[in-house]
Motif scaffolding. Structure first.
Motif, PDB file in Angstrom:
ATOM      1  N   ILE A  26       0.847  -1.208   0.000  1.00  0.00           N
ATOM      2  CA  ILE A  26       0.000   0.000   0.000  1.00  0.00           C
ATOM      3  C   ILE A  26       0.873   1.244   0.000  1.00  0.00           C
ATOM      4  O   ILE A  26       1.808   1.359   0.806  1.00  0.00           O
ATOM      5  N   TYR A  27       0.504   2.176  -0.838  1.00  0.00           N
ATOM      6  CA  TYR A  27       1.159   3.489  -0.771  1.00  0.00           C
ATOM      7  C   TYR A  27       0.123   4.520  -0.329  1.00  0.00           C
ATOM      8  O   TYR A  27      -0.996   4.550  -0.830  1.00  0.00           O
ATOM      9  N   THR A  28       0.518   5.358   0.631  1.00  0.00           N
ATOM     10  CA  THR A  28      -0.396   6.398   1.090  1.00  0.00           C
ATOM     11  C   THR A  28       0.335   7.741   1.050  1.00  0.00           C
ATOM     12  O   THR A  28       1.442   7.869   1.584  1.00  0.00           O
ATOM     13  N   CYS A  29      -0.282   8.708   0.391  1.00  0.00           N
ATOM     14  CA  CYS A  29       0.329  10.040   0.334  1.00  0.00           C
ATOM     15  C   CYS A  29       0.316  10.621   1.743  1.00  0.00           C
ATOM     16  O   CYS A  29      -0.738  10.711   2.375  1.00  0.00           O
ATOM     17  N   GLY A  30       1.462  11.000   2.219  1.00  0.00           N
ATOM     18  CA  GLY A  30       1.574  11.528   3.583  1.00  0.00           C
ATOM     19  C   GLY A  30       1.429  13.045   3.601  1.00  0.00           C
ATOM     20  O   GLY A  30       1.067  13.659   2.607  1.00  0.00           O
ATOM     21  N   GLY A 205       9.416  18.180  -8.663  1.00  0.00           N
ATOM     22  CA  GLY A 205       7.985  18.512  -8.550  1.00  0.00           C
ATOM     23  C   GLY A 205       7.357  17.556  -7.548  1.00  0.00           C
ATOM     24  O   GLY A 205       7.931  16.511  -7.225  1.00  0.00           O
ATOM     25  N   TRP A 206       6.194  17.899  -7.076  1.00  0.00           N
ATOM     26  CA  TRP A 206       5.539  17.103  -6.021  1.00  0.00           C
ATOM     27  C   TRP A 206       5.195  15.694  -6.516  1.00  0.00           C
ATOM     28  O   TRP A 206       5.412  14.708  -5.823  1.00  0.00           O
ATOM     29  N   HIS A 207       4.665  15.591  -7.738  1.00  0.00           N
ATOM     30  CA  HIS A 207       4.134  14.303  -8.198  1.00  0.00           C
ATOM     31  C   HIS A 207       5.220  13.235  -8.325  1.00  0.00           C
ATOM     32  O   HIS A 207       4.995  12.075  -7.998  1.00  0.00           O
ATOM     33  N   GLU A 209       7.817  12.765  -6.644  1.00  0.00           N
ATOM     34  CA  GLU A 209       8.205  12.220  -5.333  1.00  0.00           C
ATOM     35  C   GLU A 209       7.472  10.918  -5.061  1.00  0.00           C
ATOM     36  O   GLU A 209       8.062   9.927  -4.658  1.00  0.00           O
ATOM     37  N   CYS A 210       6.155  10.966  -5.261  1.00  0.00           N
ATOM     38  CA  CYS A 210       5.345   9.808  -4.865  1.00  0.00           C
ATOM     39  C   CYS A 210       5.587   8.632  -5.793  1.00  0.00           C
ATOM     40  O   CYS A 210       5.653   7.483  -5.332  1.00  0.00           O
ATOM     41  N   SER A 211       5.732   8.892  -7.113  1.00  0.00           N
ATOM     42  CA  SER A 211       6.015   7.772  -8.035  1.00  0.00           C
ATOM     43  C   SER A 211       7.290   7.055  -7.607  1.00  0.00           C
ATOM     44  O   SER A 211       7.354   5.825  -7.575  1.00  0.00           O
ATOM     45  N   PRO A 234      -4.880  16.814  -9.695  1.00  0.00           N
ATOM     46  CA  PRO A 234      -4.017  16.169 -10.683  1.00  0.00           C
ATOM     47  C   PRO A 234      -2.989  15.192 -10.093  1.00  0.00           C
ATOM     48  O   PRO A 234      -2.373  14.454 -10.852  1.00  0.00           O
ATOM     49  N   HIS A 235      -2.827  15.177  -8.758  1.00  0.00           N
ATOM     50  CA  HIS A 235      -1.674  14.460  -8.196  1.00  0.00           C
ATOM     51  C   HIS A 235      -1.616  12.983  -8.611  1.00  0.00           C
ATOM     52  O   HIS A 235      -0.614  12.516  -9.155  1.00  0.00           O
ATOM     53  N   HIS A 236      -2.685  12.249  -8.347  1.00  0.00           N
ATOM     54  CA  HIS A 236      -2.620  10.812  -8.628  1.00  0.00           C
ATOM     55  C   HIS A 236      -2.630  10.522 -10.124  1.00  0.00           C
ATOM     56  O   HIS A 236      -2.002   9.562 -10.592  1.00  0.00           O
ATOM     57  N   ASN A 238      -1.221  12.295 -12.314  1.00  0.00           N
ATOM     58  CA  ASN A 238       0.150  12.536 -12.761  1.00  0.00           C
ATOM     59  C   ASN A 238       1.095  11.426 -12.305  1.00  0.00           C
ATOM     60  O   ASN A 238       2.022  11.057 -13.026  1.00  0.00           O
ATOM     61  N   GLU A 239       0.842  10.909 -11.111  1.00  0.00           N
ATOM     62  CA  GLU A 239       1.663   9.773 -10.651  1.00  0.00           C
ATOM     63  C   GLU A 239       1.514   8.588 -11.598  1.00  0.00           C
ATOM     64  O   GLU A 239       2.497   7.920 -11.940  1.00  0.00           O
ATOM     65  N   ILE A 240       0.272   8.331 -12.007  1.00  0.00           N
ATOM     66  CA  ILE A 240       0.039   7.211 -12.935  1.00  0.00           C
ATOM     67  C   ILE A 240       0.787   7.475 -14.248  1.00  0.00           C
ATOM     68  O   ILE A 240       1.479   6.598 -14.771  1.00  0.00           O
TER      69      ILE A 240
HETATM   70 ZN    ZN Z   1       1.363  11.491  -3.320  1.00  0.00          ZN
END
Ligand code: ZN
Ligand code: AMP
Length: 506
Positions: A26-30, A205-207, A209-211, A234-236, A238-240
């Motif tokens: 599981i990934y959860t944006c903190g 950029g923020w996105h 980071e999570c990828s 747009p965050h998720h 963009n991650e995809i």
């Molecule tokens: Zn995130």
């Protein structure tokens, strides 16, 4: 019954199975660590905690990664205002987040990681995207070319055709060829922190980071990704785009989005100023376990409106469960057991699990347990409850608590441990109790924590109760009443039950 979850990606409730074996990744944006998290943020974090607890309850092994966004426009601006180095500045709020998480009984993710510890990995991923033709440079920054990624929009189902050139999808950006495009690497600006490397001086950029953190700790394809609904676009999205463009594989299979905590119908948000941090509520003398309960009682896809009345109700409901458990453990019952009560306990356990299997319907799960509490109390009052019924009822409560994590009244001890409450050193005479009553109140600590000055420690309270009991035994009821009143003034409530005198803090 199988666990079913609503997947934003397919817009359906689907049966959940992990990609591989028994492990759920599981990934959860903190949080973005520029300030204390507010209880809206914690609604999402509590939901994510319930998710991981229930997966574990069902026998899965959980591998969860959560990022700490410790570099973005806000963290940089606030660090500069505070005159601190970015890492030192964010460290304060990372520590605060850890304390808040512990107060709210949030289990610790297996990986709780800082974005700034992963900059080389981010540069590498951006280079992979560049090699595959998904990026372009502009003014020292690097952008993702959205039209190259054919599946863009598949998560949020957003229709991008209406976005005009010049309109801003993401305010945090510079010049882009297309307004849909988003920044992967931002050119260094005067006076801002930056990292050197193949992309030139700048910051991520923020996105991206999570990828990077998701794939690093969980693999290119993993099971569940989640955050609040505001993150879907747009965050998720963009991650995809970044992740799937780089790997050619599906990124996360299930996307779970928690509805917002609201205040007067509006989203609780820093920008709107309508928020409470956990610390704000602690200063108002609310208990973290009651706050956790409040945030968990509404299923994650339903909005929840925050009110103080709701918080009082949550505290009361929790007390009801605690009182019931007290009766179950302390009262004397006749020997034997009742087949009917056994069946009720078994029915409640099943209803509880069925509710959680149904897209984590916490409201129904709670209702199942409260029905059992009502049945149990009635049976006890009628003298029909038997000693052998005890363990079955206790087991349902224990199962409830494995998910809801609030049955134990750990608040006071934790608040003392983290310095929110400072017990007065009670010395000599009991006549000081009324002075102590005056000392109840809130003082602001320098660190914004707020210090509640407590009046009585546990041992003092127990000594007073003993004094009251001995006054009662010797028939001195006025003295006994006086002690009760003094304790009450000091925030301690006494309850005389069949099993003896029980006390709790208001
Ligand atoms: Zn995130
Ligand atoms: P942030 O610190 O802004 O990056 O947000 C951390 C998490 O809190 C994200 O998953 C957000 O979607 C979530 N969040 C922000 N505001 C709320 C709210 N009012 N209710 C529920 N979740 C929220």
């Amino acid at each position: 019954m199988a666990l079913r979850l609503y997947n934003t990606l397919t817009a359906q409730v689907e049966e959940f199975q992990p990609v591989e074996g028994n492990q759920v990744r599981i990934y959860t944006c903190g949080p973005t660590v520029y300030d204390y998290a507010h209880i809206g943020n914690f609604r999402t974090f509590v939901f994510q905690d319930i998710l991981r607890r229930y997966l574990r309850y069902r026998g899965y092994e959980v591998r969860q990664a959560m990022n700490l966004t410790d570099v973005d426009d806000k963290t940089i601006r606030k660090a500069r205002e505070a005159g601190l180095d970015l890492r030192d500045f964010t460290a304060t709020y990372i520590e605060a987040f850890e304390i808040d998480r512990e107060l709210l009984n949030l289990e610790t993710p297996e990986f709780l990681v800082r974005a700034t510890d992963h900059i080389p990995d981010m540069i590498k991923l951006i280079q992979t995207l560049a090699d595959k033709g998904y990026t372009y440079p502009s003014d020292g920054s690097t952008y993702f070319r959205v039209e190259r990624f054919k599946d863009y929009g598949k998560l949020s189902k957003i229709d991008l055709s209406g976005i005009r050139a010049g309109a801003r999808v993401d305010a945090d950006e510079y010049d882009k060829a297309n307004p849909r495009d988003f920044v992967l690497w931002k050119a260094a600006k005067e006076g801002e922190p930056y990292w050197d490397g193949a992309l030139g001086p700048g910051r991520p950029g923020w996105h991206i980071e999570c990828s990077v953190m998701a794939m690093k700790y969980l693999g290119e394809t993993f099971d569940i990704h989640s955050g609040g609904t505001d993150l879907a676009f747009p965050h998720h999205e963009n991650e995809i785009a970044q992740s799937e463009a780089a790997t050619g594989k599906p990124f996360a299979r299930f996307w779970l989005h928690a509805e917002h905590l609201k205040v007067n119908g509006e989203r609780m948000a820093k920008s709107l100023g309508n928020y409470f941090t956990l610390r704000d509520l602690i200063q108002k003398n609310y208990k973290p376990t009651a706050i956790r309960y409040l945030l968990s009682e509404v299923p994650f896809r339903k909005p929840l409106n925050f009110t103080f009345d709701g918080l009082h109700q949550a505290q009361k409901s929790l007390e009801r469960l605690r009182n019931f458990r007290y009766r179950l453990t302390m009262e004397k019952f006749p020997t034997g057991s009742s087949a009917e009560l056994e069946a009720r306990a078994e029915g409640a356990r099943k209803a509880f699990e069925d509710a959680l299997d149904d897209n984590l319907n916490t409201a129904e799960a709670l209702a199942a347990v409260f029905n059992l509490v009502a049945d149990g109390n009635t049976a006890m009052d009628r003298g029909e409850f038997r000693d052998g019924d005890r363990p079955r009822f206790l087991e349902v409560l224990e199962r409830w608590d494995r998910i809801f994590g609030s049955l134990e009244d750990t608040d006071h001890a934790k608040l003392v441990r983290f310095g929110f409450i400072k017990p007065l050193q009670v010395g000599a005479s009991d006549s000081r109790t009324s002075d102590r009553a005056a000392a109840v109140g809130v003082k602001s600590g320098d660190d914004g924590r707020g210090l509640l000055v407590e009046t009585l420690g546990d041992e003092d309270i127990e000594r007073q109760i003993e004094a009251r009991n001995s006054a009662r035994r010797s028939g001195d009821f006025p003295a006994a009443d006086r002690i009760r009143q003094e304790l009450d003034q000091n925030g301690v409530i006494l309850e005389d039950t069949k099993a003896g005198t029980r006390w709790k803090r208001k």
